[in-house]
Design an enzyme around this catalytic site. Structure first.
Site, PDB file in Angstrom:
ATOM      1  N   ASP A 129       0.837  -1.207   0.000  1.00  0.00           N
ATOM      2  CA  ASP A 129       0.000   0.000   0.000  1.00  0.00           C
ATOM      3  C   ASP A 129       0.871   1.256   0.000  1.00  0.00           C
ATOM      4  O   ASP A 129       0.602   2.201   0.735  1.00  0.00           O
ATOM      5  CB  ASP A 129      -0.957  -0.026   1.196  1.00  0.00           C
ATOM      6  CG  ASP A 129      -2.111   0.964   1.045  1.00  0.00           C
ATOM      7  OD1 ASP A 129      -2.357   1.452  -0.086  1.00  0.00           O
ATOM      8  OD2 ASP A 129      -2.762   1.262   2.058  1.00  0.00           O
ATOM      9  N   LYS A 133       2.031   4.743  -1.062  1.00  0.00           N
ATOM     10  CA  LYS A 133       1.389   5.933  -1.637  1.00  0.00           C
ATOM     11  C   LYS A 133       1.855   7.125  -0.814  1.00  0.00           C
ATOM     12  O   LYS A 133       2.359   6.950   0.312  1.00  0.00           O
ATOM     13  CB  LYS A 133      -0.138   5.800  -1.597  1.00  0.00           C
ATOM     14  CG  LYS A 133      -0.666   5.511  -0.207  1.00  0.00           C
ATOM     15  CD  LYS A 133      -2.177   5.445  -0.180  1.00  0.00           C
ATOM     16  CE  LYS A 133      -2.675   4.936   1.153  1.00  0.00           C
ATOM     17  NZ  LYS A 133      -4.130   4.942   1.292  1.00  0.00           N
ATOM     18  N   ASN A 149       1.384   7.406   2.932  1.00  0.00           N
ATOM     19  CA  ASN A 149       2.093   6.482   3.815  1.00  0.00           C
ATOM     20  C   ASN A 149       3.593   6.736   3.844  1.00  0.00           C
ATOM     21  O   ASN A 149       4.359   5.922   4.337  1.00  0.00           O
ATOM     22  CB  ASN A 149       1.813   5.028   3.402  1.00  0.00           C
ATOM     23  CG  ASN A 149       0.388   4.628   3.724  1.00  0.00           C
ATOM     24  OD1 ASN A 149      -0.223   5.229   4.607  1.00  0.00           O
ATOM     25  ND2 ASN A 149      -0.144   3.646   3.033  1.00  0.00           N
ATOM     26  N   ASP A 155       2.560   2.518   7.928  1.00  0.00           N
ATOM     27  CA  ASP A 155       1.319   1.829   7.606  1.00  0.00           C
ATOM     28  C   ASP A 155       1.545   0.423   7.036  1.00  0.00           C
ATOM     29  O   ASP A 155       1.392   0.184   5.847  1.00  0.00           O
ATOM     30  CB  ASP A 155       0.467   2.667   6.643  1.00  0.00           C
ATOM     31  CG  ASP A 155      -1.002   2.336   6.792  1.00  0.00           C
ATOM     32  OD1 ASP A 155      -1.315   1.341   7.474  1.00  0.00           O
ATOM     33  OD2 ASP A 155      -1.842   3.063   6.230  1.00  0.00           O
ATOM     34  N   THR A 164      -4.841   0.769  -2.210  1.00  0.00           N
ATOM     35  CA  THR A 164      -5.594   1.969  -2.533  1.00  0.00           C
ATOM     36  C   THR A 164      -5.761   1.999  -4.046  1.00  0.00           C
ATOM     37  O   THR A 164      -4.807   1.753  -4.779  1.00  0.00           O
ATOM     38  CB  THR A 164      -4.807   3.195  -2.047  1.00  0.00           C
ATOM     39  OG1 THR A 164      -4.584   3.047  -0.646  1.00  0.00           O
ATOM     40  CG2 THR A 164      -5.574   4.480  -2.308  1.00  0.00           C
TER      41      THR A 164
HETATM   42  P1  ATP Z   1      -6.285   4.327   8.363  1.00  0.00           P
HETATM   43  O1  ATP Z   1      -6.090   3.441   9.540  1.00  0.00           O
HETATM   44  O2  ATP Z   1      -7.659   4.865   8.266  1.00  0.00           O
HETATM   45  O3  ATP Z   1      -5.751   3.775   7.075  1.00  0.00           O
HETATM   46  P2  ATP Z   1      -3.897   5.754   8.877  1.00  0.00           P
HETATM   47  O4  ATP Z   1      -3.176   4.538   8.482  1.00  0.00           O
HETATM   48  O5  ATP Z   1      -3.460   7.042   8.323  1.00  0.00           O
HETATM   49  O6  ATP Z   1      -5.431   5.626   8.636  1.00  0.00           O
HETATM   50  P3  ATP Z   1      -2.674   6.010  11.445  1.00  0.00           P
HETATM   51  O7  ATP Z   1      -1.520   5.151  11.086  1.00  0.00           O
HETATM   52  O8  ATP Z   1      -3.282   5.815  12.777  1.00  0.00           O
HETATM   53  O9  ATP Z   1      -3.885   5.810  10.457  1.00  0.00           O
HETATM   54  O10 ATP Z   1      -2.264   7.496  11.290  1.00  0.00           O
HETATM   55  C1  ATP Z   1      -3.139   8.554  11.562  1.00  0.00           C
HETATM   56  C2  ATP Z   1      -2.492   9.877  11.196  1.00  0.00           C
HETATM   57  O11 ATP Z   1      -1.385  10.135  12.068  1.00  0.00           O
HETATM   58  C3  ATP Z   1      -1.951   9.917   9.788  1.00  0.00           C
HETATM   59  O12 ATP Z   1      -2.557  10.987   9.122  1.00  0.00           O
HETATM   60  C4  ATP Z   1      -0.487  10.188   9.894  1.00  0.00           C
HETATM   61  O13 ATP Z   1      -0.129  11.268   9.092  1.00  0.00           O
HETATM   62  C5  ATP Z   1      -0.247  10.538  11.354  1.00  0.00           C
HETATM   63  N1  ATP Z   1       0.916   9.751  11.795  1.00  0.00           N
HETATM   64  C6  ATP Z   1       0.985   8.415  11.827  1.00  0.00           C
HETATM   65  N2  ATP Z   1       2.176   8.001  12.289  1.00  0.00           N
HETATM   66  C7  ATP Z   1       2.897   9.114  12.543  1.00  0.00           C
HETATM   67  C8  ATP Z   1       4.241   9.354  13.024  1.00  0.00           C
HETATM   68  N3  ATP Z   1       5.055   8.340  13.311  1.00  0.00           N
HETATM   69  N4  ATP Z   1       4.659  10.633  13.160  1.00  0.00           N
HETATM   70  C9  ATP Z   1       3.812  11.646  12.830  1.00  0.00           C
HETATM   71  N5  ATP Z   1       2.562  11.486  12.384  1.00  0.00           N
HETATM   72  C10 ATP Z   1       2.099  10.236  12.229  1.00  0.00           C
END
Ligand code: ATP
Length: 321
Positions: A158, A160, A163, A176, A212
């Site tokens: 995934d 993109k 991520n 992700d 995606t």
């Molecule tokens: P979904 O689960 O719906 O696919 P997601 O994978 O984006 O969403 P999360 O991995 O929980 O869900 O991330 C949520 C948000 O937090 C994202 O928009 C991402 O930009 C931010 N984020 C995730 N990890 C980090 C990190 N290590 N540092 C800064 N921001 C982060």
């Protein structure tokens, strides 16, 4: 499930017993060891918060997952895949590193590298397009990280711009891994760990769609089978998007996007640089066997002048312009 396993206990604590003897105990981190700060983002099953380790002052991003919600939505498997994958990918600067996992009654916690630069998609949207220098640099960091993931038996599936996060140096960190595919580990005759080649393994054929729409590979649509080359398809889509400002295959709904992908129905905007065009054309090849390999992508003239390996991560990121 033991959420403290595998490298979670880092650090030691000195204690004295009743006889005054010293005992050194591993310290397990928990919620109380962190000061929680601002919300960095929200996912469908998680909230990501900035946090600071009270004892060391080091900053992290902590992903908090609601246990009841995950169980109700049958996502336990994906949470475990994410944790297992991150535990396999702990020694490369291009992957968000998982430091600790723990839980309390309500939630699971993943303590991760903090990426203050946010998503590459956000940066791209602000700038609308990247120039060739930035695309070359970020493309190289993404490719170097794909090579590392594949060498550790992980297909991301995934990739993109959402991520791909940016750390404090504006360097890439891939995140992700909930839909990653872990190739089985095996040992060679000397006992060294290696991973099964992904070739034509059928195990995941029955899987429902992952990924995606805009970045999904044609083989996943036609054979329901993702392989290492599928990550290189997504890589081709990303290089295109950085320079063009939009992904190559995009329609008003997913079905039509899929039609465009399986028909290789895309074109280049005017002014798209020649070398980048050649690279993208060799990556966006329907037959995964004939798609540019990692090795060949690295040696493609678009990446001329790039210092691969450690140097790529010690370098200053080009100013985004
Ligand atoms: P979904 O689960 O719906 O696919 P997601 O994978 O984006 O969403 P999360 O991995 O929980 O869900 O991330 C949520 C948000 O937090 C994202 O928009 C991402 O930009 C931010 N984020 C995730 N990890 C980090 C990190 N290590 N540092 C800064 N921001 C982060």
């Amino acid at each position: 499930e033991d959420w403290q396993e595998r490298g979670a206990a880092v650090g030691v604590k000195k204690e004295y017993d009743a006889d005054g003897r010293v005992s050194i105990k591993p310290v397990k981190k928990g919620v109380k060891d962190f000061n929680f700060g601002r919300t960095l983002g929200e996912g469908s099953y998680s909230t990501v918060l900035a946090a600071t380790d009270r004892s060391t002052g080091k900053d992290y991003a902590i992903k908090v997952l609601d246990k009841r919600h995950i169980i109700k939505e049958k996502k336990v498997k994906y949470v475990n895949i994410e944790r297992d994958t991150l535990n396999r990918l702990t020694d490369h600067p291009g992957v968000v590193r998982l430091y600790y996992t723990f839980q309390d009654e309500r939630s699971l916690y993943f303590v991760l590298d903090l990426c203050p630069g946010g998503e590459l998609l956000g940066v791209l949207k602000r700038m609308s397009t990247f120039d060739e220098e930035c695309t070359q640099f970020y493309g190289a960091q993404i490719l170097d990280t794909i090579e590392y993931m594949h060498s550790r038996g992980v297909i991301h599936r995934d990739l993109k711009p959402e991520n791909l996060l940016l750390d404090e140096n504006k360097h890439i960190k891939v995140t992700d891994f909930g839909t990653a595919k872990l190739l089985p580990e095996r040992k060679d005759m000397e006992g060294r760990v290696d991973f099964e080649p992904d070739a034509t393994s059928d195990e995941n054929r029955a899987n429902s769609f992952v990924g995606t729409a805009e970045y999904v590979s044609p083989e996943l649509l036609t054979d329901k089978n993702a392989c290492k080359a599928s990550d290189l398809w997504a890589f081709g889509c990303i290089i295109y998007q950085l320079l063009a400002g939009r992904p190559p295959f995009k329609a008003s709904n997913d079905y039509q996007t899929f039609q465009k992908i399986v028909n290789l129905d895309y074109d280049f905007p005017r002014g798209f640089p020649d070398l980048a065009r050649d690279l993208v054309e060799r990556l966006l090849v329907l037959d995964p066997q004939r798609r540019l390999s990692l090795e060949h992508a690295r040696n493609h003239p678009f990446f001329n002048g790039i210092q691969w390996g450690r140097g790529l991560w010690q370098q200053k990121a080009p100013r985004l312009k």
